[in-house]
Design an enzyme around this catalytic site. Structure first.
Site, PDB file in Angstrom:
ATOM      1  N   CYS A  37      21.591 -27.320  30.053  1.00  0.00           N
ATOM      2  CA  CYS A  37      21.787 -28.419  30.995  1.00  0.00           C
ATOM      3  C   CYS A  37      20.788 -29.512  30.619  1.00  0.00           C
ATOM      4  CB  CYS A  37      21.596 -27.944  32.434  1.00  0.00           C
ATOM      5  SG  CYS A  37      20.072 -27.028  32.674  1.00  0.00           S
ATOM      6  N   ASP A 262      26.119 -27.214  31.112  1.00  0.00           N
ATOM      7  CA  ASP A 262      26.121 -28.528  30.456  1.00  0.00           C
ATOM      8  C   ASP A 262      26.040 -29.678  31.465  1.00  0.00           C
ATOM      9  OD1 ASP A 262      25.973 -30.208  28.229  1.00  0.00           O
ATOM     10  OD2 ASP A 262      28.115 -30.590  28.250  1.00  0.00           O
TER      11      ASP A 262
HETATM   12  C1  0GY Z   1      26.144 -31.742  25.335  1.00  0.00           C
HETATM   13  C2  0GY Z   1      27.133 -32.500  24.596  1.00  0.00           C
HETATM   14  C3  0GY Z   1      27.089 -33.817  24.242  1.00  0.00           C
HETATM   15  C4  0GY Z   1      25.945 -34.662  24.280  1.00  0.00           C
HETATM   16  C5  0GY Z   1      24.680 -34.301  24.067  1.00  0.00           C
HETATM   17  O1  0GY Z   1      22.446 -34.737  23.782  1.00  0.00           O
HETATM   18  C6  0GY Z   1      23.546 -35.223  23.981  1.00  0.00           C
HETATM   19  O2  0GY Z   1      23.747 -36.434  24.084  1.00  0.00           O
HETATM   20  O3  0GY Z   1      24.352 -33.045  23.893  1.00  0.00           O
HETATM   21  C7  0GY Z   1      28.324 -34.425  23.733  1.00  0.00           C
HETATM   22  O4  0GY Z   1      28.492 -35.639  23.885  1.00  0.00           O
HETATM   23  O5  0GY Z   1      29.161 -33.692  23.165  1.00  0.00           O
HETATM   24  O6  0GY Z   1      25.865 -30.596  24.984  1.00  0.00           O
HETATM   25  O7  0GY Z   1      25.590 -32.231  26.300  1.00  0.00           O
END
Ligand code: 0GY
Length: 312
Positions: A37, A262
């Site tokens: 998360c 997440d």
């Molecule tokens: C997630 C997935 C995404 C983004 C990030 O750090 C982040 O910006 O992880 C995504 O856009 O697929 O795991 O949160």
């Protein structure tokens, strides 16, 4: 996207996280860990990074911990999101306010000092994240990442990797050369319209089979699914096309899987999930109490709170 001093404009079309999460029907085992998360800002206190590829809505530590309690989790692993770049202050601040119930995964550059790494360790950071998803980050040279992995390995930390399945062949040699435990975000983002025993997913299974230091988060059905949630398609089992993939990993590698909400679900374009329904997805992929306990308690405790793990 024009920002004033401390006021950030969300990326156009940004979906805010859903504040009305239902209470899950699935009762989480005692001590369950939400192992993926994020916190976003708040931007006025912890500004978003100049090099970010998106500007999210704020999602604070208080809101994260309220969701933890509402869903029935005991602990969180807060993963540095790319919108904060390598400025880990918001994540570390969340750990500091968790009463020891949160651990973190940071993003660092080669320029990070040993003193900064030690301070992050004291705050509860236990890993670094290397991101290879091109829409999220600019390229970092592999030599820099190898150097970082060598340094954080000495602290007993691991490396979290985020990539898309089509890029695995090209990244294989790099991943398999890393000296630490490796945790893959969201099963390496398989294309779930492909067969679960097709060549793409077989390669991911081989990565885990041949390398005992590789773990997987069996998370993000809402990101991977093409069939979607019940509200959109009227199906009983939300995200049912993801089930065979996650279930195969859980059943083949029950001691190397993690699960996370997440929250607050960055970059979703079509729908924002109800986190209560995401928890209700768990028994479809971990179908016995034994598998559920490993996924939600024993494995994350071993990786993030080894000093408290019972070693079952
Ligand atoms: C997630 C997935 C995404 C983004 C990030 O750090 C982040 O910006 O992880 C995504 O856009 O697929 O795991 O949160």
């Amino acid at each position: 996207m024009k920002d004033t001093a401390m006021e950030f404009q969300k990326t156009p079309g940004w979906l805010d996280w859903y504040a009305g999460a239902s209470r899950p029907r699935f009762k989480l085992p005692a001590g369950a860990v939400d192992a993926h998360c994020h916190v976003f800002g708040p931007g006025a206190e912890f500004p978003y990074a100049p090099e970010r590829k998106y500007t999210p809505c704020d999602a604070s530590k208080q809101q994260l911990y309220a969701l933890r309690d509402h869903l029935g989790f005991a602990r969180n692993v807060v993963v540095q999101a790319t919108c904060h770049g390598a400025d880990n202050r918001a994540m570390v601040d969340a750990l500091a306010d968790s009463g020891g119930k949160a651990r973190g995964v940071a993003t660092v550059r080669r320029s990070v000092s040993d003193a900064e790494l030690n301070a992050m360790h004291a705050a509860g950071v236990r890993g670094v994240r290397f991101n290879f998803v091109k829409r999220l980050v600019d390229f970092t040279p592999k030599e820099e990442l190898i150097e970082i992995a060598g340094r954080i390995g000495k602290l007993g930390w691991h490396v979290v990797i985020y990539f898309e399945a089509v890029d695995l062949p090209e990244l294989w040699d790099f991943f398999t050369s890393l000296p630490t435990a490796i945790v893959v975000d969201h099963m390496g983002r398989p294309d779930v319209s492909e067969p679960v025993d097709g060549p793409e997913f077989e390669l991911f299974m081989k990565l885990m089979r041949d390398h005992a230091n590789v773990w997987s988060k069996v998370s993000c059905p809402e990101r991977l699914s093409q069939s979607g949630p019940p509200a959109l398609n009227g199906e009983q089992n939300a995200y049912r096309d993801v089930i065979p993939f996650a279930r195969r990993i859980v059943e083949t590698f029950p001691d190397r899987v993690l699960w996370g909400t997440d929250w607050p679900h960055p970059n979703l374009k079509n729908h924002m999930p109800d986190d209560g329904l995401l928890v209700d997805f768990i028994p479809y992929i971990a179908t016995t109490p034994d598998l559920q306990r490993k996924l939600l308690v024993d494995n994350p405790m071993r990786l993030y709170w080894p000093e408290e793990a019972t070693g079952r």
